[in-house]
Design a protein around this motif. Structure first.
Motif, PDB file in Angstrom:
ATOM      1  N   UNK A  52       0.810  -1.205   0.000  1.00 14.57           N
ATOM      2  CA  UNK A  52       0.000   0.000   0.000  1.00 14.57           C
ATOM      3  C   UNK A  52       0.842   1.253   0.000  1.00 14.57           C
ATOM      4  N   UNK A  53       0.196   2.410  -0.009  1.00 15.65           N
ATOM      5  CA  UNK A  53       0.927   3.686   0.022  1.00 15.65           C
ATOM      6  C   UNK A  53       1.807   3.844   1.255  1.00 15.65           C
ATOM      7  N   UNK A  54       1.472   3.113   2.327  1.00  8.94           N
ATOM      8  CA  UNK A  54       2.243   3.188   3.566  1.00  8.94           C
ATOM      9  C   UNK A  54       3.415   2.212   3.593  1.00  8.94           C
ATOM     10  N   UNK A  55       3.602   1.449   2.526  1.00  5.24           N
ATOM     11  CA  UNK A  55       4.719   0.510   2.461  1.00  5.24           C
ATOM     12  C   UNK A  55       4.438  -0.846   3.084  1.00  5.24           C
ATOM     13  N   UNK A  56       3.262  -1.002   3.683  1.00  2.00           N
ATOM     14  CA  UNK A  56       2.890  -2.290   4.271  1.00  2.00           C
ATOM     15  C   UNK A  56       2.352  -3.223   3.185  1.00  2.00           C
ATOM     16  N   UNK A  57       2.312  -4.511   3.507  1.00  2.00           N
ATOM     17  CA  UNK A  57       1.783  -5.502   2.578  1.00  2.00           C
ATOM     18  C   UNK A  57       0.344  -5.817   2.959  1.00  2.00           C
ATOM     19  N   UNK A  58      -0.542  -5.793   1.971  1.00  2.00           N
ATOM     20  CA  UNK A  58      -1.956  -6.080   2.193  1.00  2.00           C
ATOM     21  C   UNK A  58      -2.280  -7.433   1.569  1.00  2.00           C
ATOM     22  N   UNK A 113      -7.006   4.930  -1.906  1.00  2.00           N
ATOM     23  CA  UNK A 113      -8.187   4.145  -1.534  1.00  2.00           C
ATOM     24  C   UNK A 113      -7.932   2.678  -1.865  1.00  2.00           C
ATOM     25  N   UNK A 114      -8.415   1.793  -1.007  1.00  2.00           N
ATOM     26  CA  UNK A 114      -8.204   0.359  -1.199  1.00  2.00           C
ATOM     27  C   UNK A 114      -9.415  -0.270  -1.880  1.00  2.00           C
ATOM     28  N   UNK A 115      -9.144  -1.095  -2.895  1.00  2.00           N
ATOM     29  CA  UNK A 115     -10.192  -1.810  -3.616  1.00  2.00           C
ATOM     30  C   UNK A 115      -9.899  -3.303  -3.540  1.00  2.00           C
ATOM     31  N   UNK A 116     -10.939  -4.099  -3.384  1.00  2.00           N
ATOM     32  CA  UNK A 116     -10.741  -5.549  -3.453  1.00  2.00           C
ATOM     33  C   UNK A 116     -11.979  -6.206  -4.050  1.00  2.00           C
ATOM     34  N   UNK A 117     -11.758  -7.345  -4.662  1.00  2.00           N
ATOM     35  CA  UNK A 117     -12.827  -8.074  -5.329  1.00  2.00           C
ATOM     36  C   UNK A 117     -13.216  -9.281  -4.469  1.00  2.00           C
ATOM     37  N   UNK A 127     -12.517   0.807   0.126  1.00  2.00           N
ATOM     38  CA  UNK A 127     -12.345   1.336   1.481  1.00  2.00           C
ATOM     39  C   UNK A 127     -11.699   2.703   1.364  1.00  2.00           C
ATOM     40  N   UNK A 128     -12.394   3.721   1.836  1.00  2.00           N
ATOM     41  CA  UNK A 128     -11.911   5.094   1.724  1.00  2.00           C
ATOM     42  C   UNK A 128     -10.623   5.274   2.519  1.00  2.00           C
ATOM     43  N   UNK A 129      -9.632   5.904   1.893  1.00  2.00           N
ATOM     44  CA  UNK A 129      -8.314   6.067   2.515  1.00  2.00           C
ATOM     45  C   UNK A 129      -8.372   6.873   3.811  1.00  2.00           C
TER      46      UNK A 129
END
Length: 355
Positions: A52-58, A113-117, A127-129
């Protein structure tokens, strides 16, 4: 034409190059202990993953019905969407209070913003950032095919899997069982078919994208030039879509199931149910070749394919050497800007890192 001696010499060099590529790499587990579960030590069937933008793994965990965040420094796991219970509820509220049903792949737009299927719910959620509020942006929770030309939230999908954003910020969705890639205009919310006719037919190399059939479009990724890389699950092949030309080009797989062709032309290799794909800044494309339990790499300059990790046998490790590390139906694959490869080794219940 090249003489036989030159051809043999080139083959030897390619083999040595492949061996050197694997020799300087290591593989390690960064999440999960090999047993399915839902804790700091355990994950359950990891599929799609991205930083993600924060460098973490999602990480999408289909067995736990959640999306989790892995801090790559502390290795701490936290939930960012879902409760652990299967369902479809929670839109308009906190993402961590929502019910999900098998989230398959996760991406971020340019705004963070995060999107997932969710394949089993036949939807895509956002999910709104800033607020962390969840909403549905595509799909009406009913399997089928409808909605083109209208609001994406009223459209029907059938086994949506992979998502990605095109250079214009439109959301692309692999609608597997409809044999199409759908596109959502994120400014208007309108959905249309981007590629595929709904038919299962072989793809003609270099054909115009419009009117070309796609056989099981499963996974896609984008390079900085706007090229899309598409893995066909049933088609057992990989294609490059030139979005400027509007044409599709064959780059790997004969269409037959198998695990063959290493150190040779990728177009002549056999793939076995590829279900994940990732462009890499090292000039390659990585494939989660799920049913061969391997990660394979296509060199985009030479057209040569190699196995980057896995033995071809189903299993769990041992680690350190990528060539000796068995895996179990890996689905997720992501390569970061540094060229580090992250693998959702699904039925080993691990996230592995290849670097």
């Amino acid at each position: 034409m090249l003489d036989s001696f030159t051809v043999k010499a080139i083959a030897i060099l390619l083999t040595l190059s492949s061996a050197m590529f694997s020799a300087d790499k290591t593989i390690e587990t960064i999440a999960g202990n090999g047993k399915e579960g839902f804790s700091q030590e355990q994950i359950n069937n990891p599929y799609g993953l991205t930083t993600g933008p924060d460098g973490a793994l999602y990480i999408c965990e289909i067995g736990n019905h959640v999306v989790r965040r892995l801090d790559l420094k502390t290795k701490k796991l936290t939930i960012v969407a879902g409760t652990g219970k299967m369902g479809y509820a929670g839109d308009g509220g906190p993402a961590t209070a929502a019910l999900l049903n098998e989230p398959y792949e996760v991406r971020f737009d340019k705004a963070g913003n995060m999107f997932f299927v969710e394949m089993k719910n036949n939807i895509v959620r956002r999910v709104d950032a800033k607020t962390k509020i969840i909403s549905t942006v595509a799909g009406n929770n009913t399997a089928g095919f409808s909605g083109d030309g209208g609001p994406a939230v009223k459209a029907q999908f059938k086994q949506p899997h992979s998502i990605q954003f095109d250079p214009q910020g439109n959301l692309l969705i692999c609608d597997i069982a409809n044999n199409r890639i759908r596109k959502v205009d994120m400014k208007t919310g309108i959905i249309d078919t981007f590629a595929g006719t709904g038919e299962k037919k072989p793809v003609v190399d270099g054909a115009p994208l419009a009117g070309t059939a796609l056989n099981g479009p499963r996974a896609l990724d984008l390079d900085p030039r706007g090229n899309l890389y598409l893995a066909l699950r049933e088609g057992n092949a990989v294609y490059r879509i030139d979005t400027k030309e509007g044409k599709i080009y064959h780059i790997a797989g004969t269409g037959e199931k198998g695990w063959t062709g290493d150190n040779g032309p990728a177009k002549l290799a056999k793939l076995n149910g590829p279900k994940g794909i990732a462009w890499s800044p090292d000039g390659g494309v990585y494939i989660a070749d799920t049913e061969s339990h391997t990660i394979r790499r296509i060199d985009l300059k030479t057209g040569i394919i190699t196995t980057a990790a896995g033995t071809g046998e189903r299993g769990d490790g041992p680690e350190t050497s990528p060539a000796a590390c068995k895996m179990s139906r890996p689905h997720g694959i992501f390569v970061d800007k540094k060229g580090i490869v992250y693998i959702g080794d699904s039925e080993s219940h691990r996230v592995r890192r290849l670097k």
